[in-house]
Design an enzyme around this catalytic site. Structure first.
Site, PDB file in Angstrom:
ATOM      1  N   HIS A  93       0.846  -1.321  -0.046  1.00  0.00           N
ATOM      2  CA  HIS A  93      -0.095  -0.183   0.016  1.00  0.00           C
ATOM      3  C   HIS A  93       0.760   1.346  -0.106  1.00  0.00           C
ATOM      4  CE1 HIS A  93      -4.346  -1.582   1.469  1.00  0.00           C
ATOM      5  NE2 HIS A  93      -3.616  -2.328   0.499  1.00  0.00           N
ATOM      6  N   TYR A  99      -9.657   5.809   6.784  1.00  0.00           N
ATOM      7  CA  TYR A  99      -9.790   6.112   7.972  1.00  0.00           C
ATOM      8  C   TYR A  99     -10.859   7.321   8.028  1.00  0.00           C
ATOM      9  CZ  TYR A  99      -5.486   3.795   9.563  1.00  0.00           C
ATOM     10  OH  TYR A  99      -4.604   2.708   9.802  1.00  0.00           O
ATOM     11  N   PRO A 122      -5.403   1.073  18.768  1.00  0.00           N
ATOM     12  CA  PRO A 122      -5.043   0.535  17.275  1.00  0.00           C
ATOM     13  C   PRO A 122      -5.104   1.720  15.903  1.00  0.00           C
ATOM     14  CG  PRO A 122      -7.207   0.134  18.027  1.00  0.00           C
ATOM     15  CD  PRO A 122      -6.746   0.873  19.269  1.00  0.00           C
ATOM     16  N   LYS A 164       0.314   0.556  15.225  1.00  0.00           N
ATOM     17  CA  LYS A 164       1.817   0.557  15.601  1.00  0.00           C
ATOM     18  C   LYS A 164       2.041  -0.830  16.354  1.00  0.00           C
ATOM     19  CE  LYS A 164       3.234   3.672  13.406  1.00  0.00           C
ATOM     20  NZ  LYS A 164       3.456   3.269  12.024  1.00  0.00           N
ATOM     21  N   TYR A 192       3.351   7.022   9.825  1.00  0.00           N
ATOM     22  CA  TYR A 192       2.451   5.791   9.550  1.00  0.00           C
ATOM     23  C   TYR A 192       3.604   4.571   8.914  1.00  0.00           C
ATOM     24  CZ  TYR A 192      -1.654   3.029   8.390  1.00  0.00           C
ATOM     25  OH  TYR A 192      -2.494   2.068   8.244  1.00  0.00           O
TER      26      TYR A 192
HETATM   27  C1  PHB Z   1      -6.730  -3.861  11.055  1.00  0.00           C
HETATM   28  O1  PHB Z   1      -6.704  -4.304   9.429  1.00  0.00           O
HETATM   29  O2  PHB Z   1      -7.255  -4.643  11.476  1.00  0.00           O
HETATM   30  C2  PHB Z   1      -6.117  -2.308  10.986  1.00  0.00           C
HETATM   31  C3  PHB Z   1      -5.665  -1.759  10.351  1.00  0.00           C
HETATM   32  C4  PHB Z   1      -5.165  -0.444  10.420  1.00  0.00           C
HETATM   33  C5  PHB Z   1      -5.381  -0.116  11.685  1.00  0.00           C
HETATM   34  C6  PHB Z   1      -6.100  -0.937  12.647  1.00  0.00           C
HETATM   35  C7  PHB Z   1      -6.349  -1.877  12.424  1.00  0.00           C
HETATM   36  O3  PHB Z   1      -4.968   1.376  11.955  1.00  0.00           O
END
Ligand code: PHB
Ligand code: APR
Length: 389
Positions: free
Chosen positions: A72, A200, A292, A296, A384
């Site tokens: 990605h 997000y 989450p 990280k 990130y």
């Molecule tokens: C997930 O794919 O479970 C996931 C991805 C990004 C995040 C948190 C969880 O920031």
């Protein structure tokens, strides 16, 4: 039983450390209180930084990740009905790999089995002894029989509810904690991702995240109340709420399907200092937890393991204690930067129940600044994709 390093916990931290030590000829035994199947059944975020991927390669466990993982080059931030792409490649010249954490755990377990290294699953009553000195011991029960391991070091990789952190005297341990007033309700579903990249989303109704595990499997989240139960969220309610929080184009690409897994995670950040006490070294969730939002958790576990592996290699190869002495400080410096980033992502994207009108306007301005400023986007991108080790 004798070994150089006794490792408590067969999560990603313990397994990765074990593999790197084997590579350097340092003997180790892993003690895990659950079964391998139970460990593999846990559903967790799977965003892999370049540095974490390199460490998995060093451990000889990266091949399937490179074959099956999805590269990605950016993420979408959604608010006010629009999407804003954070183009990592353009901003910082790096990308991340989307590959499930249980797949990493499986790859590491397979490598370990192929090397013939010892992992004792379903052990009970693990207790650490004499950690302040140079001859620590681990006592435990296996199939009801009391056993003991003599070792030179103990690596506490037993997660946030383990025994290792508790073996550091309270007078020495400092804890810092931030509890957020909400949780994430997560759904795993056999449906293609809503979008090629992660979304997000910030919305008046709360945060939402569209992630994925593969080209055919999605992992979706909505912010929920701390007191909510999974039973409050039948699939139909979940998908309806998710659509409401996304921009119209993305909402139209949500394809509901029966949930394969559904769970609620409370959000919190915490750090325990120091990460070393005598012969005991903490790594991963045993020492710190992140919310989450920035994905990280696994990557921080990997950076701890990197520093710890270097420290052990320096000691067992050259007799140097410098890496061991510096471990806690080096690891914590990076931990706090990731805590800060996860805290910033969480604050910027969620709806806080107690927030004032002022707070909400400032949050909105933060998002608009992010959408319009290359400097702000670069700051997000470099965190990130992962700060340097
Ligand atoms: C997930 O794919 O479970 C996931 C991805 C990004 C995040 C948190 C969880 O920031
Ligand atoms: N004795 C033996 N094993 C234990 C004990 C104990 N007393 N307590 C806990 N364990 C085991 C758990 O069963 C678990 O398998 O330690 C392991 C710790 O694994 P994780 O919780 O996955 O922690 P870690 O390996 O540090 O991985 C960090 O996992 O929680 C996510 O977000 C986090 O992605 C991050 C990663």
């Amino acid at each position: 039983m004798r070994t150089q390093v006794a490792i408590i916990g067969a999560g990603p931290s313990g397994l990765l450390l074990g593999q790197l030590l084997i590579r350097d000829g340092i003997s180790n035994v892993i003690l895990e209180r659950r079964s391998a199947a139970y460990v593999l059944g846990r559903v967790r975020a799977g965003i892999i930084e370049t540095g974490t991927a390199a460490l998995l390669d060093e451990a000889g466990a990266g091949a399937r990740m490179h074959r099956e993982g999805l590269i990605h080059d950016g993420i979408e931030i959604s608010f006010g009905g629009e999407h804003h792409r954070m183009d990592f490649r353009r901003l910082v010249g790096k990308s991340v790999i989307v590959y499930g954490q249980s797949e990493i755990t499986r790859d590491l377990m397979e490598r370990r089995a192929a090397c013939g290294a010892e992992t004792l699953y379903e052990v009970e009553d693990v207790a650490l002894h004499d950690v302040a000195g140079a001859q620590p011991k681990v006592r435990f029960r296996q199939d009801g029989v009391a056993r003991e391991i003599d070792c030179e070091f103990i690596a506490g990789c037993d997660g946030s509810h383990g025994v290792s952190r508790q073996s550091i005297p309270a007078a020495v341990l400092r804890s810092y904690e931030r509890i957020y007033p909400f949780g994430w309700l997560g759904v795993l579903v056999e449906r293609p991702p809503v979008s090629p990249e992660l979304i997000y989303a910030h919305h008046e109704r709360g945060f939402a995240l569209c992630s994925m595990r593969s080209p055919t499997r999605s992992r979706l989240y909505v912010q929920c109340r701390l007191e909510d139960q999974v039973s409050d969220w039948p699939d139909e309610r979940f998908y309806e709420e998710l659509r409401l929080r996304l921009a119209p184009g993305a909402a139209a690409r949500v394809h509901p399907g029966p949930s394969l897994e559904k769970s609620i995670t409370p959000l919190r950040g915490c750090v325990a200092e120091p990460m070393r006490y005598g012969s005991l070294m903490l790594a991963g969730d045993a020492a710190h937890v992140v919310p989450p939002t920035g994905a990280k958790g696994l990557n921080l576990a990997a950076s701890d393991v990197h520093y710890l592996w270097q420290a052990f290699a320096g000691y067992f190869r050259n007799g140097s204690r410098a890496g061991l002495e510096a471990y806690s400080e080096r690891a914590l410096r990076r931990v706090w930067k990731a805590e800060r980033f996860s805290w910033w992502m969480t604050n910027t994207l969620h709806r806080f129940p107690e927030s004032s009108g002022f707070d909400r306007m400032a949050q909105r301005a933060e998002l608009e600044y992010l959408a319009s400023s290359t400097a702000a986007q670069t700051a997000l991108a470099e965190n990130y994709v992962g700060l340097p080790l």
